[in-house]
Motif scaffolding. Structure first.
Motif, short mmCIF file in Angstrom:
data_model
loop_
_atom_site.label_atom_id
_atom_site.label_comp_id
_atom_site.label_asym_id
_atom_site.label_seq_id
_atom_site.Cartn_x
_atom_site.Cartn_y
_atom_site.Cartn_z
N PHE A 102 83.57 -3.86 -0.41
CA PHE A 102 84.16 -3.60 -1.73
C PHE A 102 83.48 -2.39 -2.35
O PHE A 102 82.29 -2.16 -2.14
N ASN A 103 84.24 -1.65 -3.18
CA ASN A 103 83.62 -0.56 -3.94
C ASN A 103 83.08 -1.12 -5.24
O ASN A 103 83.20 -2.32 -5.52
N GLU A 153 79.13 7.29 -3.24
CA GLU A 153 79.55 5.98 -3.75
C GLU A 153 78.69 4.87 -3.16
O GLU A 153 78.19 4.96 -2.04
N ASP A 154 78.55 3.80 -3.94
CA ASP A 154 77.88 2.58 -3.49
C ASP A 154 78.94 1.57 -3.09
O ASP A 154 79.98 1.47 -3.73
N TYR A 155 78.64 0.77 -2.06
CA TYR A 155 79.56 -0.25 -1.59
C TYR A 155 78.82 -1.56 -1.38
O TYR A 155 77.63 -1.58 -1.11
N GLN A 156 79.55 -2.64 -1.51
CA GLN A 156 78.99 -3.98 -1.33
C GLN A 156 79.67 -4.64 -0.15
O GLN A 156 80.90 -4.63 -0.05
N PRO A 160 70.29 -5.46 7.33
CA PRO A 160 71.03 -4.31 7.85
C PRO A 160 70.06 -3.23 8.33
O PRO A 160 68.97 -3.09 7.79
N ASN A 161 70.47 -2.47 9.35
CA ASN A 161 69.57 -1.45 9.88
C ASN A 161 69.54 -0.19 9.03
O ASN A 161 68.71 0.68 9.25
N ARG A 162 70.44 -0.07 8.05
CA ARG A 162 70.42 1.09 7.16
C ARG A 162 71.04 0.77 5.81
O ARG A 162 71.93 -0.06 5.71
N GLU A 163 70.53 1.45 4.79
CA GLU A 163 71.06 1.31 3.43
C GLU A 163 71.84 2.54 3.01
O GLU A 163 72.54 2.52 2.02
N HIS A 164 71.66 3.63 3.75
CA HIS A 164 72.38 4.88 3.50
C HIS A 164 73.16 5.24 4.76
O HIS A 164 72.64 5.13 5.86
N PHE A 221 75.15 -7.68 0.73
CA PHE A 221 74.19 -6.60 0.67
C PHE A 221 74.94 -5.32 0.31
O PHE A 221 76.17 -5.30 0.33
N GLU A 222 74.20 -4.28 -0.05
CA GLU A 222 74.82 -3.03 -0.48
C GLU A 222 74.37 -1.88 0.40
O GLU A 222 73.30 -1.93 1.00
N PHE A 223 75.22 -0.84 0.45
CA PHE A 223 74.85 0.41 1.11
C PHE A 223 75.47 1.57 0.34
O PHE A 223 76.37 1.37 -0.47
N LYS A 224 74.97 2.76 0.60
CA LYS A 224 75.44 3.96 -0.09
C LYS A 224 75.90 4.96 0.95
O LYS A 224 75.25 5.12 1.99
N VAL A 225 76.98 5.64 0.66
CA VAL A 225 77.48 6.70 1.53
C VAL A 225 76.97 8.03 1.00
O VAL A 225 77.14 8.35 -0.16
N ASP A 226 76.31 8.78 1.87
CA ASP A 226 75.76 10.10 1.49
C ASP A 226 76.72 11.21 1.86
O ASP A 226 77.50 11.11 2.75
#
Length: 164
Positions: free
Chosen positions: A96-97, A144-147, A51-55, A159-164
């Motif tokens: 998913f959350n 929150e973190d999401y999968q 993925p191009n971003r994790e946040h 993979f996972e990402f986080k919303v800031d």
């Protein structure tokens, strides 16, 4: 009878150099294994995504889209036949959350013809494609973190990402 000659004790710098070389070798091996760099040693299909971003932030002017590079490598000795029910099912995803609740999935595409789609991936070859995952900002909360679970030609990963 004279005693056998004794070799002089090795210099401490030689021991230190050997230790540094071994630590560097083991560190490089561990780094390669953690990053999937040893996938060629496996005898299976290897799916990876970048993925191009994790946040992600929904507050900015930038659209809430995650660009992904999907790579499928055939590490087997034989060609592998890939097939899915339609072209829209080559790459699918769900978000998913932390509680395991489904937040969003790939939009169903009614314009996609319902006809079997397939390809052959020869032994040792890689199939690489780029996709976009467009997220609906109203469904996500800051902090929150999401999968993301995804399927590519029937092989799955996450993979996972986080919303800031």
């Amino acid at each position: 009878m004279n005693p056998l000659p004794q070799a002089p004790a090795p210099d401490w710098r030689q021991y230190m150099l050997r230790m540094v070389i071994w630590v560097a070798f083991i560190g490089a091996l561990g780094y390669a294994a953690a990053g999937g760099g040893l996938g060629f040693l496996e005898n299976d299909m290897n799916l990876s995504i970048e993925p191009n971003r994790e946040h992600l932030s929904f507050a900015g002017a930038e659209p809430a889209v995650i660009q992904v590079k999907v790579t499928l490598r055939n590490n087997t000795r034989d060609p592998v036949t890939l097939s899915v029910g339609s072209a829209c099912k080559i790459f699918r995803w769900q978000v998913f959350n932390r509680g395991g609740e489904l937040i969003q999935s790939k939009v169903a595409e009614d314009i996609c013809p319902i006809s079997e789609t397939g390809a052959v991936l020869p032994s040792g070859k890689t199939l690489e494609e780029f996709y976009s995952i467009a997220l609906a900002g109203t469904r996500y909360r800051a902090g929150e973190d999401y999968q993301v679970r995804y399927w590519y030609w029937g092989y799955e990963g996450e993979f996972e990402f986080k919303v800031d």
